[in-house]
Design an enzyme around this catalytic site. Structure first.
Site, PDB file in Angstrom:
ATOM      1  N   SER A 137       0.842  -1.203   0.000  1.00 37.49           N
ATOM      2  CA  SER A 137       0.000   0.000   0.000  1.00 37.49           C
ATOM      3  C   SER A 137       0.871   1.245   0.000  1.00 37.49           C
ATOM      4  O   SER A 137       1.970   1.244   0.572  1.00 37.49           O
ATOM      5  CB  SER A 137      -0.855  -0.030   1.264  1.00 37.49           C
ATOM      6  N   TYR A 162      -1.911  -0.570  10.854  1.00 40.13           N
ATOM      7  CA  TYR A 162      -2.119  -1.141   9.516  1.00 40.13           C
ATOM      8  C   TYR A 162      -0.933  -0.801   8.609  1.00 40.13           C
ATOM      9  O   TYR A 162      -0.349  -1.670   7.955  1.00 40.13           O
ATOM     10  CB  TYR A 162      -3.424  -0.601   8.904  1.00 40.13           C
ATOM     11  N   LYS A 166       2.163  -3.273   6.908  1.00 37.51           N
ATOM     12  CA  LYS A 166       2.587  -3.370   5.498  1.00 37.51           C
ATOM     13  C   LYS A 166       4.092  -3.117   5.380  1.00 37.51           C
ATOM     14  O   LYS A 166       4.792  -3.792   4.617  1.00 37.51           O
ATOM     15  CB  LYS A 166       1.796  -2.383   4.633  1.00 37.51           C
TER      16      LYS A 166
HETATM   17  N1  UFG Z   1     -13.195  10.475   3.402  1.00 36.43           N
HETATM   18  C1  UFG Z   1     -14.227  11.351   3.692  1.00 36.43           C
HETATM   19  N2  UFG Z   1     -15.420  10.801   4.083  1.00 36.43           N
HETATM   20  C2  UFG Z   1     -15.606   9.460   4.226  1.00 36.43           C
HETATM   21  C3  UFG Z   1     -14.519   8.579   3.926  1.00 36.43           C
HETATM   22  C4  UFG Z   1     -13.322   9.125   3.512  1.00 36.43           C
HETATM   23  O1  UFG Z   1     -14.107  12.562   3.574  1.00 36.43           O
HETATM   24  O2  UFG Z   1     -16.693   9.030   4.629  1.00 36.43           O
HETATM   25  C5  UFG Z   1     -11.921  11.061   2.971  1.00 36.43           C
HETATM   26  C6  UFG Z   1     -10.779  10.675   3.896  1.00 36.43           C
HETATM   27  O3  UFG Z   1     -10.756  11.494   5.020  1.00 36.43           O
HETATM   28  C7  UFG Z   1      -9.576  10.841   2.966  1.00 36.43           C
HETATM   29  C8  UFG Z   1     -10.149  10.449   1.581  1.00 36.43           C
HETATM   30  O4  UFG Z   1     -11.567  10.542   1.710  1.00 36.43           O
HETATM   31  O5  UFG Z   1      -9.208  12.184   2.925  1.00 36.43           O
HETATM   32  C9  UFG Z   1      -9.786   9.031   1.195  1.00 36.43           C
HETATM   33  O6  UFG Z   1     -10.127   8.198   2.290  1.00 36.43           O
HETATM   34  P1  UFG Z   1     -10.180   6.597   2.143  1.00 36.43           P
HETATM   35  O7  UFG Z   1     -10.524   6.057   3.501  1.00 36.43           O
HETATM   36  O8  UFG Z   1     -11.038   6.207   1.004  1.00 36.43           O
HETATM   37  O9  UFG Z   1      -8.702   6.228   1.747  1.00 36.43           O
HETATM   38  P2  UFG Z   1      -7.344   6.411   2.538  1.00 36.43           P
HETATM   39  O10 UFG Z   1      -6.441   7.112   1.576  1.00 36.43           O
HETATM   40  O11 UFG Z   1      -7.490   7.013   3.855  1.00 36.43           O
HETATM   41  O12 UFG Z   1      -6.896   4.925   2.826  1.00 36.43           O
HETATM   42  C10 UFG Z   1      -7.049   3.934   1.873  1.00 36.43           C
HETATM   43  C11 UFG Z   1      -7.255   2.590   2.558  1.00 36.43           C
HETATM   44  C12 UFG Z   1      -6.019   2.136   3.215  1.00 36.43           C
HETATM   45  C13 UFG Z   1      -4.851   2.231   2.318  1.00 36.43           C
HETATM   46  C14 UFG Z   1      -4.750   3.600   1.734  1.00 36.43           C
HETATM   47  C15 UFG Z   1      -3.639   3.690   0.743  1.00 36.43           C
HETATM   48  O13 UFG Z   1      -8.252   2.702   3.536  1.00 36.43           O
HETATM   49  O14 UFG Z   1      -6.225   0.798   3.537  1.00 36.43           O
HETATM   50  O15 UFG Z   1      -5.959   3.914   1.058  1.00 36.43           O
HETATM   51  O16 UFG Z   1      -3.634   2.533  -0.005  1.00 36.43           O
HETATM   52  F1  UFG Z   1      -3.725   2.002   2.990  1.00 36.43           F
END
Ligand code: UFG
Length: 357
Positions: A137, A162, A166
């Protein structure tokens, strides 16, 4: 299926896919199948829905070959490999993936993600299979100092257990590949995914997290479908053009096809280790992602601004140079296709969530 096609499949390289009933794993299984590989899934379905196997079977026209096995149980892994006959390579997806849950319960992340990887490598050695593609990741980088992120960017201290799991797995794989002992690996390809989204064009498989989604795209689709009331946008005061956090979203089918290229790389003659970013190279903010969904589907998503989510980084996107160079791969599907396919899958799930969601 006619006899000559059956013989061709039986003679094809045999790939074990751990976690092959999960979101990315199921799409990779379908892509491997389309590329002519023989596939066996190792998965105990603890965090996936058995209907995924029906979806895979409907797409490929073959029953999915599943061995139910706990990735941490070495005796069960030995039995699973014994049942498989010769295995040419393993793609290892089986792991937990919620940043939030890993903060609340780190030990299960270390046990399952790190312990599972160690057990798998040991069992692979006994099964005489030494070629591994690993599901890593971009979280291994933390908040990068410079963008886009290349594979040479430094790994910061992980923001969550998490992410740390990784990083630890990647270290274990580097050591195992460099070693010459009983549990060494000959070929390792670690794939550092950015943010996968979307679904197979058939809408027969897609993303269905258990419970309330943590991730943005399933939260968008479930809100649009009326399963959730409003999408909370976590943080509108980031130093980005619209104040919301930026990620690199890539179509899960592009990602699945990268695994086929990675298996091909792992099947090459000379031993080696590769660590490769997989993304589009394009940063998209949360508000841009919502707008892209609305544009692709014509469906409005009610949103409300909310405070930043602890542990989130502000912005990250990938450099695709190494993926192009080593895998001959780049993304070919647009954000419109990502959103439209995610919505087609969501729509197929119906107006009320299935049990457990
Ligand atoms: N977000 C919102 N509202 C929500 C969900 C997410 O505003 O309801 C925002 C988050 O705060 C973040 C963006 O959308 O700014 C992306 O969030 P995600 O949770 O979709 O993705 P992340 O980049 O935080 O994390 C994901 C996976 C991890 C992984 C990472 C990188 O959850 O497992 O991508 O691969 F490690």
């Amino acid at each position: 299926m006619n006899a000559s096609l059956r013989m061709a499949i039986d003679a094809a390289p045999h790939i074990v896919v751990t976690g092959g009933a999960g979101y990315i794993g199921s799409h990779a299984v379908v892509a491997l199948f389309a590329a002519g590989y023989r596939v066996t899934i190792f998965d105990d379905l603890r965090r996936s829905h058995p209907q995924v196997l029906d979806g895979i079977a409907a797409i490929t026209g073959e029953p999915a070959s599943l061995v139910s096995v706990d990735i941490c149980d070495e005796a069960a892994l030995d039995a699973a490999f014994a049942q498989c006959g010769q295995v040419d390579a393993v793609i290892h997806f089986a792991a937990y993936k919620s940043v939030r849950e890993s903060v609340a319960d780190p030990v299960i992340y270390y046990r399952n993600n790190v312990g599972g990887t160690v057990s798998l490598i040991a069992a692979m050695a006994r099964a005489r299979c030494r070629r591994l593609v690993f599901s890593s990741s971009c979280t291994v980088y933390g908040q990068p100092d410079a963008l886009p992120v290349t594979e040479a960017s430094p790994m910061k201290t992980a923001a969550s257990p998490y992410g740390a799991s990784k990083q630890m797995c990647e270290r274990i794989l580097r050591d195992a590949q460099a070693a010459k002992g009983n549990t060494s690996l000959s070929h390792v390809v670690s794939l550092r995914y950015f943010n996968p989204a979307g679904a197979h064009p058939s809408a027969l498989i897609g993303e269905l997290p258990a419970g309330t989604p943590d991730n943005l795209i399933p939260y968008i689709t479930q809100t649009a479908a009326g399963w959730r009331k409003t999408l909370r946008v976590f943080g509108s005061d980031y130093p980005t053009p619209d104040g919301t956090a930026i990620r690199d979203y890539l179509h899960v089918m592009d990602l699945a096809e990268a695994h086929v290229a990675a298996v091909e790389l792992a099947m090459r003659a000379s031993p080696g280790l590769e660590e490769i970013n997989l993304g589009t190279g394009i940063g998209v903010s949360v508000l841009q992602a919502v707008a892209a969904f609305e544009h692709a589907t014509g469906v409005t998503v009610p949103i409300e601004m909310a405070p930043r989510r602890p542990g989130d980084i502000e912005q990250i996107w990938s450099s695709g140079t190494r993926a192009a160079d080593k895998l001959g791969w780049r993304t070919v599907r647009s954000i419109d296709e990502m959103m439209a396919s995610a919505w087609a899958w969501q729509t197929r799930l119906g107006s009320t969530p299935p049990a457990g969601v």
